[in-house]
Design an enzyme around this catalytic site. Structure first.
Site, PDB file in Angstrom:
ATOM      1  CB  SER A 263      -0.880   0.009   1.254  1.00  0.00           C
ATOM      2  OG  SER A 263      -0.058   0.257   2.376  1.00  0.00           O
ATOM      3  CE  LYS A 264      -2.944   6.334  -1.437  1.00  0.00           C
ATOM      4  NZ  LYS A 264      -4.133   6.436  -0.621  1.00  0.00           N
ATOM      5  NE  ARG A 265       0.466   0.404   5.988  1.00  0.00           N
ATOM      6  CZ  ARG A 265       1.110  -0.759   5.978  1.00  0.00           C
ATOM      7  NH1 ARG A 265       2.302  -0.854   6.507  1.00  0.00           N
ATOM      8  NH2 ARG A 265       0.555  -1.829   5.450  1.00  0.00           N
ATOM      9  CG  HIS A 266       4.665  -1.303   1.615  1.00  0.00           C
ATOM     10  ND1 HIS A 266       3.330  -1.529   1.855  1.00  0.00           N
ATOM     11  CD2 HIS A 266       5.347  -2.180   2.395  1.00  0.00           C
ATOM     12  CE1 HIS A 266       3.212  -2.514   2.735  1.00  0.00           C
ATOM     13  NE2 HIS A 266       4.411  -2.921   3.072  1.00  0.00           N
ATOM     14  N   GLY A 267       5.522   3.221   0.146  1.00  0.00           N
ATOM     15  CA  GLY A 267       6.075   4.113  -0.888  1.00  0.00           C
ATOM     16  C   GLY A 267       5.134   4.093  -2.063  1.00  0.00           C
TER      17      GLY A 267
END
Ligand code: GLU
Length: 494
Positions: A263-267
């Site tokens: 997800s966005k958390r991973h970049g």
């Protein structure tokens, strides 16, 4: 074997997630493997979630990724749903329209057929009734869901109503022979009578997907594993309608290196973000194909062209467990692809990452060192900074950074004076000439080449990390090199 026809069926709700793009890629590769057809279908039955412009984004992202669509929304369709843009590709095909909101009449026809057969029924329960039912179920600590109140009430078509599919209770004989997970059975369907058509006459996903996959003669459905729990609804409808279901292949999620859903958390998580970050589409396509798919046990090859992937692709290689998306591996692969680009191609691709006008100012010089630059980067946006010395004459180097390992101000001045002299006497400067002259200067001053060359590098290329010193100086040209050597000598002389 029936002609292979696969489809990618996104909802137009925003940017394509990299996991969704991978699903599209698998469907595309399977079609190409069998010389079949790859179809894009826009699933916009949920108009509330529709994002204007998302269709364009889907079509353009797929194209940039390297996926050619054989059948999909025609220009006329795009116009009808307000998604046309100047330059939209002319898709279309014989099984259109490929946009679900334009297929409503067909869904209604099938829904009516299902009602007539008793497989589905009309329900006029109001929102308040459903809410009350739900609260009562919760109070009794039951799993909430529709009770089936209207099942045998024969609700008239003339009152506002939805259409629900009758989900049989008790022992279930439905079997899903999933191409990835094998045989899946359900003892008892915990699904409640699902709504397949809303009161405004618009179909919901579960009906539309079955009708479309059948009407579009889809042979294989590749989609996310989150659809497994509701696949029995589809199987029920296929059976009731006497239609042969396609082969289903439910693929596992794409995970980050921490084992959590990417997800966005991973970049970056959207396909477009990877392009913006400077990954080459062909490297990304190669890498993404290998997340959750493998060309065979013991296969060590990792670099595959799109053509090779299509030749090797089969559903057998899909993994039932989540595929891990490793940015570092992708970066490595991107580097491999970057180095294999022809210099002209490399220049064209890197162009858009330069500040306005900068590329034009240094195109010729950059061309002469393109091969060396390519080898030193993993991502395209690193290039403008690395070659800033080519397009900016106003850089202020960190001269002091060279003052170490025996280099003092007066020594730097002496080195730079000698360097200016060597250049002054040269008719033309070549890599060999510069190297010989500058090594000689270091030796004459009893210095190791490392610290001495750092003075030249910082003075002329303005940074400690640059492409090779002498090739870069040749690219800059004698006059600019000399001007920088003079400014540096002034600084060290102060
Ligand atoms: N429209 C669905 C989605 O975006 C597609 C599911 C399917 O492929 O059947 O997830």
């Amino acid at each position: 074997m029936k002609p292979v026809r696969t489809r990618f069926a996104p909802s137009p709700t925003g940017k394509l997630h990299i996991g969704t793009a991978r699903t599209a890629l698998f469907a595309y590769l399977l079609a190409r493997h069998y010389g079949g057809t790859f179809i894009l279908r826009i699933e916009d039955t949920d108009q509330a979630r529709r994002v204007p412009g998302a269709v364009r984004q889907i079509i353009e992202s797929l194209s940039r990724f390297g996926i050619e669509i054989d059948e999909g929304p025609s220009i006329d369709e795009l116009r009808q749903v307000g998604e046309y843009w100047e330059g939209a590709p002319a898709l279309g095909g014989t099984k259109g329209p490929y946009t679900q909101s334009l297929r409503a009449a067909r869904y209604r026809e099938v829904a009516e057929q299902l009602v007539a057969m008793g497989v589905a029924y009309r329900c006029d329960c109001t929102a308040e009734m459903l809410e009350r039912e739900r609260n009562e179920q919760m109070a009794r600590r039951e799993v909430p869901g529709y009770s089936g109140y209207c099942r045998d009430r024969n609700v008239s078509a003339d009152v506002p109503h939805v259409i629900r599919v009758r989900i049989p209770a008790g022992k279930c004989d439905l079997v899903l022979n999933d191409a990835v997970r094998g045989r899946i059975t359900w003892d008892d369907l915990s699904l409640r009578d699902t709504v397949i058509m809303k009161s405004d006459g618009m179909s919901l996903y579960h009906l539309a997907v079955v009708v479309d996959d059948h009407d579009m003669e889809i042979s294989h459905v590749i989609r996310g594993e989150e659809w497994i729990p509701t696949t029995p609804i589809h199987l029920l409808l296929y059976r009731a309608l006497g239609w042969e279901p396609p082969v289903f292949a439910h693929v596992a999620q794409v995970l980050g290196t921490d084992g959590k859903k990417l997800s966005k958390r991973h970049g970056a998580a959207a396909l477009e973000q990877f392009f913006e970050a400077g990954y080459l589409p062909e490297a990304l396509l190669n890498y993404v194909a290998l997340v959750g798919w493998s060309p065979g046990k013991g296969e060590e090859q990792e670099i595959f062209s799109k053509q090779e992937l299509a030749e090797r692709f089969s559903l057998d290689g899909l993994s039932a467990s989540g595929g891990v998306f490793d940015d570092q591996k992708l970066e490595w692969m991107n580097g491999v692809y970057l180095r294999s680009l022809a210099n002209d191609d490399f220049l064209q691709r890197v162009r858009c990452f330069f500040p306005e006008g900068a590329f034009e100012r240094c195109e010729e010089e950059l061309k002469s060192i393109a091969g060396l630059v390519k080898e030193r980067i993993k991502l395209l946006p690193e290039v403008p900074e690395m070659v800033e010395f080519l397009y900016r004459d106003d850089l202020v180097p960190d001269y002091a950074a060279a003052l170490k390992k025996g280099i003092t101000g007066p020594i730097a001045v002496a080195l730079l004076t000698d360097a200016l002299e060597a250049l002054d006497g040269a008719t033309s400067i070549t890599h060999e000439y510069l190297e010989q002259a500058f090594r000689g200067i270091a030796e004459r001053h009893g210095l190791k080449v490392g610290p001495a060359f750092t003075v030249f590098r910082i003075s002329v290329l303005c940074k400690a990390i640059t492409p090779p010193l002498f090739e870069s100086m040749v690219a800059l040209g004698r006059d600019r090199v000399m001007a920088r050597l003079r400014s540096a000598r002034d600084w060290y002389g102060q």
